[in-house]
Design an enzyme around this catalytic site. Structure first.
Site, PDB file in Angstrom:
ATOM      1  N   ARG A 110      -1.975   8.664   4.047  1.00  0.00           N
ATOM      2  CA  ARG A 110      -3.367   8.236   4.165  1.00  0.00           C
ATOM      3  C   ARG A 110      -4.215   8.703   2.996  1.00  0.00           C
ATOM      4  O   ARG A 110      -5.430   8.672   3.070  1.00  0.00           O
ATOM      5  CB  ARG A 110      -3.955   8.775   5.469  1.00  0.00           C
ATOM      6  CG  ARG A 110      -3.308   8.188   6.711  1.00  0.00           C
ATOM      7  CD  ARG A 110      -3.499   6.692   6.771  1.00  0.00           C
ATOM      8  NE  ARG A 110      -2.983   6.160   8.018  1.00  0.00           N
ATOM      9  CZ  ARG A 110      -2.848   4.874   8.254  1.00  0.00           C
ATOM     10  NH1 ARG A 110      -3.166   4.002   7.324  1.00  0.00           N
ATOM     11  NH2 ARG A 110      -2.385   4.438   9.393  1.00  0.00           N
ATOM     12  N   LYS A 128      -0.155  -6.777   9.708  1.00  0.00           N
ATOM     13  CA  LYS A 128       1.107  -6.050   9.560  1.00  0.00           C
ATOM     14  C   LYS A 128       2.049  -6.288  10.740  1.00  0.00           C
ATOM     15  O   LYS A 128       3.080  -5.634  10.855  1.00  0.00           O
ATOM     16  CB  LYS A 128       0.815  -4.559   9.428  1.00  0.00           C
ATOM     17  CG  LYS A 128      -0.052  -4.223   8.223  1.00  0.00           C
ATOM     18  CD  LYS A 128      -0.217  -2.730   8.119  1.00  0.00           C
ATOM     19  CE  LYS A 128      -1.140  -2.379   6.969  1.00  0.00           C
ATOM     20  NZ  LYS A 128      -1.219  -0.921   6.794  1.00  0.00           N
ATOM     21  N   PRO A 149       4.322  -0.444   4.546  1.00  0.00           N
ATOM     22  CA  PRO A 149       4.218  -1.854   4.151  1.00  0.00           C
ATOM     23  C   PRO A 149       2.803  -2.382   4.365  1.00  0.00           C
ATOM     24  O   PRO A 149       2.165  -2.060   5.350  1.00  0.00           O
ATOM     25  CB  PRO A 149       5.210  -2.551   5.092  1.00  0.00           C
ATOM     26  CG  PRO A 149       6.107  -1.480   5.582  1.00  0.00           C
ATOM     27  CD  PRO A 149       5.293  -0.220   5.605  1.00  0.00           C
ATOM     28  N   GLU A 150       2.342  -3.189   3.423  1.00  0.00           N
ATOM     29  CA  GLU A 150       1.015  -3.768   3.555  1.00  0.00           C
ATOM     30  C   GLU A 150       1.165  -5.230   3.999  1.00  0.00           C
ATOM     31  O   GLU A 150       2.273  -5.745   4.143  1.00  0.00           O
ATOM     32  CB  GLU A 150       0.285  -3.667   2.218  1.00  0.00           C
ATOM     33  CG  GLU A 150       0.323  -2.260   1.651  1.00  0.00           C
ATOM     34  CD  GLU A 150      -1.033  -1.640   1.373  1.00  0.00           C
ATOM     35  OE1 GLU A 150      -2.050  -2.321   1.535  1.00  0.00           O
ATOM     36  OE2 GLU A 150      -1.059  -0.455   1.005  1.00  0.00           O
TER      37      GLU A 150
END
Ligand SMILES: [Zn+2]
Length: 274
Positions: A249, A51, A2-3
């Protein structure tokens, strides 16, 4: 993962359902909070910080981080959960709603006056009230040799940027993820683009960084091998982040629209010889 915009929407949903109401039930399903019962106490506010999610109950803060797969769902009282009970880490309910925290990567409770110890290290939040792009630029330039693709995800520089916004922002600004921060021609523009993309998406359920004419929501994110929308070069990916999280990533980029750095360092040498 989640961003920041996802966490922002989650905070807004929980704020609308919990804030101002007394809890009629609390259930913390992690060992360190197992004996804690906040029943009868009012939820004062719910806020996101990058976050991180902060639910303030009386003088305490319930601090959660969604990490990889976490989320909060809201149900009507007695409604059947659409998730297995063993995945639920926290339940907070009032007379009208039941909020459940699922697969939370972090759940802890501490006095609200100690919040700064949990989130004080974070850089400015594009979705927060104290957004300061110049401070972000200064923080990023403190490590000028760091690749911009890593600097953008360092939550101490600015908070809320994850893998998606890193890749999309760098494509839009035509900067290769490996370019050192100190060599980026217009750092302020990249920071501004992060702000604009997060704000453009904070009210959407489906994130989108491309113009409406494009059906694909992203320019480069998870489009490895597919043609760039601008130049048709196949999109590439590279690991850029902690090795234990490689899959999450990966940085995505167009090798033509975002030329590799250092090219400028080799070509002038030839020019000098002429
Ligand atoms: Zn391209």
């Amino acid at each position: 993962m989640p961003e920041g915009d996802t966490v922002f929407r989650t905070a807004r949903m929980l704020d609308a359902t919990l804030t101002g109401h007394q809890l009629t039930k609390s259930d913390f399903r992690v060992p360190q909070c197992a004996t804690l019962d906040l029943t009868g106490y009012p939820v004062e506010s719910v806020a996101s910080r990058g976050k991180h999610l902060l639910i303030r109950v009386a003088d305490l803060t319930v601090h959660t981080h969604l990490m990889m797969d976490g989320r909060w769902d809201v149900y009507a009282p007695g409604e059947r959960w659409r998730t297995p009970a063993h995945k639920v880490r926290c339940v907070l309910a009032n007379d009208s709603f039941e909020a459940i925290g699922v697969d939370l990567g972090l759940l802890r409770v501490f006095p609200t006056r100690l919040e700064h110890k949990a989130v004080g290290h974070l850089g400015p939040d594009p979705l927060g009230h104290a957004w300061d792009p110049e401070e972000v630029r200064e923080r990023m330039l403190m490590r000028p040799d760091l690749p911009i693709g890593l600097s953008l995800m360092d939550q101490r520089n600015l908070t809320g940027i994850g893998n998606i916004y890193r890749s999309e922002t760098l494509f839009i600004t035509k900067v290769h993820p490996l370019m050192p921060v100190g060599a980026v021609p217009d750092l302020a523009r990249i920071i501004e683009r992060c702000f604009l993309l997060l704000h453009a998406n904070k009210d959407r359920n489906r994130r989108k960084t491309t113009p409406t004419e494009l059906t694909d929501p992203y320019w480069v994110y998870q489009r490895t091998g597919r043609p760039c929308y601008l130049c048709h070069t196949p999109i590439e990916q590279m690991p850029l982040g902690p090795p234990e999280k490689d899959q999450e990533r990966l940085a995505f980029f167009c090798p033509t629209c975002q030329p590799v750095p250092y090219r400028e360092q080799t070509e002038p040498a030839a020019a000098t010889a002429v």
